[in-house]
Scaffold this motif. Structure first.
Motif, PDB file in Angstrom:
ATOM      1  N   TRP A  49      -9.177 136.974 107.313  1.00 53.11           N
ATOM      2  CA  TRP A  49      -8.333 137.226 106.136  1.00 53.11           C
ATOM      3  C   TRP A  49      -9.409 137.322 104.788  1.00 53.11           C
ATOM      4  N   ILE A  50      -9.868 136.051 104.830  1.00 51.63           N
ATOM      5  CA  ILE A  50     -10.816 135.807 103.508  1.00 51.63           C
ATOM      6  C   ILE A  50     -11.674 137.094 103.181  1.00 51.63           C
ATOM      7  N   ILE A  51     -12.584 137.500 104.028  1.00 51.36           N
ATOM      8  CA  ILE A  51     -13.494 138.431 103.797  1.00 51.36           C
ATOM      9  C   ILE A  51     -12.874 139.995 103.303  1.00 51.36           C
ATOM     10  N   LYS A  52     -11.745 139.974 103.539  1.00 48.30           N
ATOM     11  CA  LYS A  52     -10.943 141.224 103.134  1.00 48.30           C
ATOM     12  C   LYS A  52     -10.334 141.531 101.656  1.00 48.30           C
ATOM     13  N   GLN A  53     -10.761 139.926 101.040  1.00 45.35           N
ATOM     14  CA  GLN A  53     -10.093 139.911  99.589  1.00 45.35           C
ATOM     15  C   GLN A  53     -11.172 140.530  98.637  1.00 45.35           C
ATOM     16  N   LYS A  54     -10.553 141.294  97.661  1.00 47.90           N
ATOM     17  CA  LYS A  54     -11.685 142.018  96.706  1.00 47.90           C
ATOM     18  C   LYS A  54     -11.950 140.822  95.869  1.00 47.90           C
ATOM     19  N   TYR A  55     -11.394 139.842  95.556  1.00 46.89           N
ATOM     20  CA  TYR A  55     -11.631 138.671  94.540  1.00 46.89           C
ATOM     21  C   TYR A  55     -12.533 137.775  95.241  1.00 46.89           C
ATOM     22  N   LEU A  56     -12.901 137.868  96.573  1.00 39.84           N
ATOM     23  CA  LEU A  56     -14.007 137.076  96.972  1.00 39.84           C
ATOM     24  C   LEU A  56     -15.192 137.018  96.175  1.00 39.84           C
ATOM     25  N   ASP A  57     -16.011 136.227  95.778  1.00 35.98           N
ATOM     26  CA  ASP A  57     -17.281 136.408  95.306  1.00 35.98           C
ATOM     27  C   ASP A  57     -18.372 136.917  96.200  1.00 35.98           C
ATOM     28  N   LYS A  58     -19.147 137.920  95.532  1.00 38.39           N
ATOM     29  CA  LYS A  58     -20.367 138.075  96.364  1.00 38.39           C
ATOM     30  C   LYS A  58     -21.146 136.908  97.122  1.00 38.39           C
ATOM     31  N   GLY A  59     -21.527 136.044  96.089  1.00 35.00           N
ATOM     32  CA  GLY A  59     -22.104 134.838  96.630  1.00 35.00           C
ATOM     33  C   GLY A  59     -21.435 134.007  97.643  1.00 35.00           C
ATOM     34  N   THR A  60     -20.051 134.080  97.525  1.00 35.01           N
ATOM     35  CA  THR A  60     -19.049 133.509  98.894  1.00 35.01           C
ATOM     36  C   THR A  60     -19.321 134.075  99.952  1.00 35.01           C
TER      37      THR A  60
END
Length: 307
Positions: A49-60
């Motif tokens: 689920w997490i990797i599909k979120q646009k707000y996930l930072d590029k570094g994360t």
């Protein structure tokens, strides 16, 4: 960045890692710490689920990518071989992160992550890893934070006085039903504690602070097995207990009498645990371990000790 990540943020990450709240409620900064604190032996379900979120930072995203050890898959000749591997599900996640990362799906660049500093070395095979996934991401370095607030420490002078007061009170409680009781030989003290618990079961306690018998029990462990008095500090309070020399195991004041006075456990466990702690430095030293499951003996090897 570190200054902006306060106790509340750390506590939310800790709860998410422990499954006490949903990782879906975490902010981008909290997700960056979640990725670094997650026990990957527990699986990869949150990250689907997490990797599909646009707000996930590029570094994360880059940090997570390398946490999943993408270079592991470079040893396979083709995807058909990978399908036979037990880590195929991780492979699919790795490929999805690659696709999203390279395509610019992750727009925010607040948290820098450098793969070459953290993971691959001169012996790593990274032939199957896209060149962009080996480059340090823009942003500020946001290292793994200590999110565990609990720690062990020695009691201060005031707390030691409290302990001694409660021990003295416990002696008086026993003397109500056993006027000849003297606090000397610890083995006899344990027997007296059990007899006192049995005496007071079902009786109106009034002002009797029956839980103070636990301090007398812990003092017997302290004297018999050389366990140290300890304070287990939490974010919102502290608990008094005794701990072994390596600080790996701890018994707390609010357990053994609570467990026996209300009949949850047989009072014999007061003696059983006391005897079984002899020479014990870890759970592996116990002949049997029924104690941690019922909250009488706690593992504290993960906690820091502060003088």
């Amino acid at each position: 960045m570190k200054e902006l990540f306060n106790k509340k943020n750390k506590n939310r990450v800790l709860k998410a890692v422990n499954g006490e709240m949903s990782y879906r409620k975490l902010t981008a900064a909290e997700l960056h710490q979640f990725v670094q604190h997650w026990n990957y032996d527990d699986g990869i379900e949150p990250f689907k689920w997490i990797i599909k979120q646009k707000y996930l930072d590029k570094g994360t995203a880059l940090c997570l990518y390398w946490m999943l050890q993408p270079d592991y898959f470079c040893k396979f000749k083709n995807e058909d071989e990978i399908k036979e591997d037990i880590n195929y599900e991780t492979y699919l996640l790795v490929k999805e992160i690659e696709k999203k990362y390279v395509s610019g799906f992750y727009g925010d660049e607040n948290f820098s992550f450098d793969p070459k500093e953290e993971f691959p070395d001169e012996y790593s095979n990274t032939n199957c890893v896209p060149a962009e996934m080996l480059v340090k991401s823009p942003g500020d370095v946001f290292e793994r934070q200590d999110i565990e607030f609990a720690f062990l420490r020695k009691p201060n002078e005031k707390e030691l006085k409290t302990i001694n007061t409660k021990i003295a009170d416990a002696v008086k409680i026993i003397q109500i039903s056993n006027p000849d009781f003297l606090y000397n030989q610890t083995d006899l003290v344990i027997k007296a504690i059990i007899e006192s618990v049995e005496y007071w079961k079902g009786k109106e306690l009034g002002k009797i602070k029956i839980k103070n018998l636990s301090y007398l029990w812990m003092d017997s462990v302290h004297k018999k097995h050389n366990w140290d008095w300890i304070i287990w500090d939490w974010e919102t309070g502290n608990n008094i207990g005794v701990t072994n020399a390596t600080k790996e195991l701890t018994c707390l004041a609010d357990t053994i009498i609570n467990h026996t006075i209300d009949g949850f456990q047989q009072s014999a466990i007061i003696s059983d645990l006391y005897k079984n702690l002899e020479g014990v430095n870890s759970f592996y030293d116990l002949k049997k371990d029924p104690y941690s499951g019922i909250g009488l003996l706690f593992s504290t090897d993960h906690l820091k000790f502060r003088e």
